[in-house]
Design a protein around this motif. Structure first.
Motif, PDB file in Angstrom:
ATOM      1  N   PHE A  21       4.965  46.207  43.408  1.00  0.00           N
ATOM      2  CA  PHE A  21       4.390  46.963  42.297  1.00  0.00           C
ATOM      3  C   PHE A  21       3.155  47.719  42.783  1.00  0.00           C
ATOM      4  N   SER A  22       2.735  48.708  41.996  1.00  0.00           N
ATOM      5  CA  SER A  22       1.608  49.548  42.386  1.00  0.00           C
ATOM      6  C   SER A  22       0.297  48.990  41.863  1.00  0.00           C
ATOM      7  N   SER A  23      -0.804  49.545  42.373  1.00  0.00           N
ATOM      8  CA  SER A  23      -2.121  49.128  41.911  1.00  0.00           C
ATOM      9  C   SER A  23      -2.370  49.556  40.471  1.00  0.00           C
ATOM     10  N   ALA A  24      -1.695  50.615  40.028  1.00  0.00           N
ATOM     11  CA  ALA A  24      -1.835  51.036  38.636  1.00  0.00           C
ATOM     12  C   ALA A  24      -1.144  50.050  37.699  1.00  0.00           C
ATOM     13  N   ASP A  25      -0.022  49.508  38.147  1.00  0.00           N
ATOM     14  CA  ASP A  25       0.706  48.535  37.322  1.00  0.00           C
ATOM     15  C   ASP A  25      -0.018  47.191  37.271  1.00  0.00           C
ATOM     16  N   ARG A  26      -0.446  46.705  38.449  1.00  0.00           N
ATOM     17  CA  ARG A  26      -1.086  45.386  38.529  1.00  0.00           C
ATOM     18  C   ARG A  26      -2.158  45.413  39.618  1.00  0.00           C
ATOM     19  N   PRO A  27      -3.360  45.818  39.280  1.00  0.00           N
ATOM     20  CA  PRO A  27      -4.430  45.846  40.287  1.00  0.00           C
ATOM     21  C   PRO A  27      -4.722  44.452  40.814  1.00  0.00           C
ATOM     22  N   LEU A  28      -5.171  44.406  42.080  1.00  0.00           N
ATOM     23  CA  LEU A  28      -5.383  43.123  42.750  1.00  0.00           C
ATOM     24  C   LEU A  28      -6.859  42.751  42.876  1.00  0.00           C
ATOM     25  N   ASP A  29      -7.753  43.429  42.171  1.00  0.00           N
ATOM     26  CA  ASP A  29      -9.172  43.139  42.322  1.00  0.00           C
ATOM     27  C   ASP A  29      -9.521  41.836  41.612  1.00  0.00           C
ATOM     28  N   LEU A  30      -9.020  40.752  42.219  1.00  0.00           N
ATOM     29  CA  LEU A  30      -9.187  39.418  41.681  1.00  0.00           C
ATOM     30  C   LEU A  30     -10.411  38.740  42.311  1.00  0.00           C
ATOM     31  N   ASN A  31     -10.872  37.693  41.697  1.00  0.00           N
ATOM     32  CA  ASN A  31     -11.943  36.892  42.281  1.00  0.00           C
ATOM     33  C   ASN A  31     -11.533  35.431  42.236  1.00  0.00           C
ATOM     34  N   PRO A  32     -10.509  35.075  43.005  1.00  0.00           N
ATOM     35  CA  PRO A  32      -9.968  33.718  42.914  1.00  0.00           C
ATOM     36  C   PRO A  32     -10.877  32.684  43.562  1.00  0.00           C
TER      37      PRO A  32
END
Length: 275
Positions: free
Chosen positions: A61-72
């Motif tokens: 999937f794309s960054s527009a669909d599901r961005p990954l800027d997580l803070n796990p």
């Protein structure tokens, strides 16, 4: 669970038991993990519209669909999966990153001259502190002196800001070009002996991949174009789109080797583009 495709360069990391990892950077396009593995110190989890790094697990999937800027709070890898926070990624297939082999022909002198002009016009300026270091590397390569190449290359390690400093990107380009056209791969590689202590983890990992000839597709296409396989200006423009400065710095490293392999004399080129 989410699926993806894992680079064959880092697929061995998923073998064996689960191990903890540390998140060193996260953007909407990518999460970069420190693995603790000596040979494969970094693993990237990237969206399909991100730069396809040679150490990447590419998601469907794309960054527009599901961005990954997580803070796990936790991350890990092994047992066939990568875990970032509550999300588990299990690759369903693999992909092979481009790998530079010996090129069938040296860089074309006319193309090398053309790309020096284009690079001067199109690339982000090189930080002033790097200009003399790049000149030193070019001169050492021209002299074909292994000890001077080693010294000049070591002076570039970790130089500049960011996750992949400009000095490291230049060295990646020089390593790839040396592998392609028969440059001084051994002294360049030896200059990186302590790179893991002198530059960010992601950059040190990408330098290791460059030693093996593994690179982003845009760098591979650029090298081929310089040898006459493909249109040069589109290949350069696509490379320049890699990162904020990384593409231009990769091109500078390629040219540092390519000038000599094409029969040019960089010592006569005081106006060699530093942008």
């Amino acid at each position: 669970m989410r699926l993806g495709t894992i680079s064959t360069a880092v697929a061995p990391l998923l073998h064996g038991p689960s191990r903890p990892a540390r998140v060193v950077a996260a953007t909407r396009y990518a999460v970069h993990l420190a693995t603790g593995d000596r040979e494969l110190p970094a693993l990237a989890v990237v969206t399909r519209d991100a730069i396809r790094l040679p150490n990447a697990l590419v998601l469907p999937f794309s960054s527009a669909d599901r961005p990954l800027d997580l803070n796990p709070q936790r991350a890990g890898f092994g047992a066939g999966r990568v875990v970032i926070g509550p999300v588990r990624f299990e690759p369903e297939a693999s992909w092979t990153p481009p790998r530079v082999q010996g090129a069938p022909s040296p860089p074309d002198p006319a193309r090398v001259r053309q790309v020096t002009v284009l690079l001067d016009a199109l690339a982000h300026p090189l930080p002033p502190s790097l200009a003399p270091r790049l000149t030193g590397l070019r001169h050492a390569l021209h002299a074909d002196d292994a000890s001077e190449v080693r010294r000049a290359a070591r002076a570039l390690v970790g130089l500049g800001p960011g996750l992949t400093p400009s000095g490291d990107d230049i060295l990646c380009g020089a390593l790839l070009a040396s592998r392609a056209w028969g440059g001084p791969l051994t002294p360049l590689s030896e200059a990186l002996a302590d790179a893991s202590l002198r530059t960010p983890l992601l950059s040190a990992a990408l330098l290791r991949h460059a030693v093996r000839g593994e690179c982003v597709p845009q760098a591979h296409a650029f090298l081929r174009a310089l040898s006459g396989d493909g249109a040069l200006e589109p290949a350069l423009r696509e490379l320049l789109a890699v990162g904020h400065h990384s593409g231009g710095d990769l091109a500078r490293g390629v040219l540092a080797v390519g000038l000599g392999r094409a029969g040019a004399t960089p010592l006569d080129r005081d106006d060699y583009p530093l942008k």
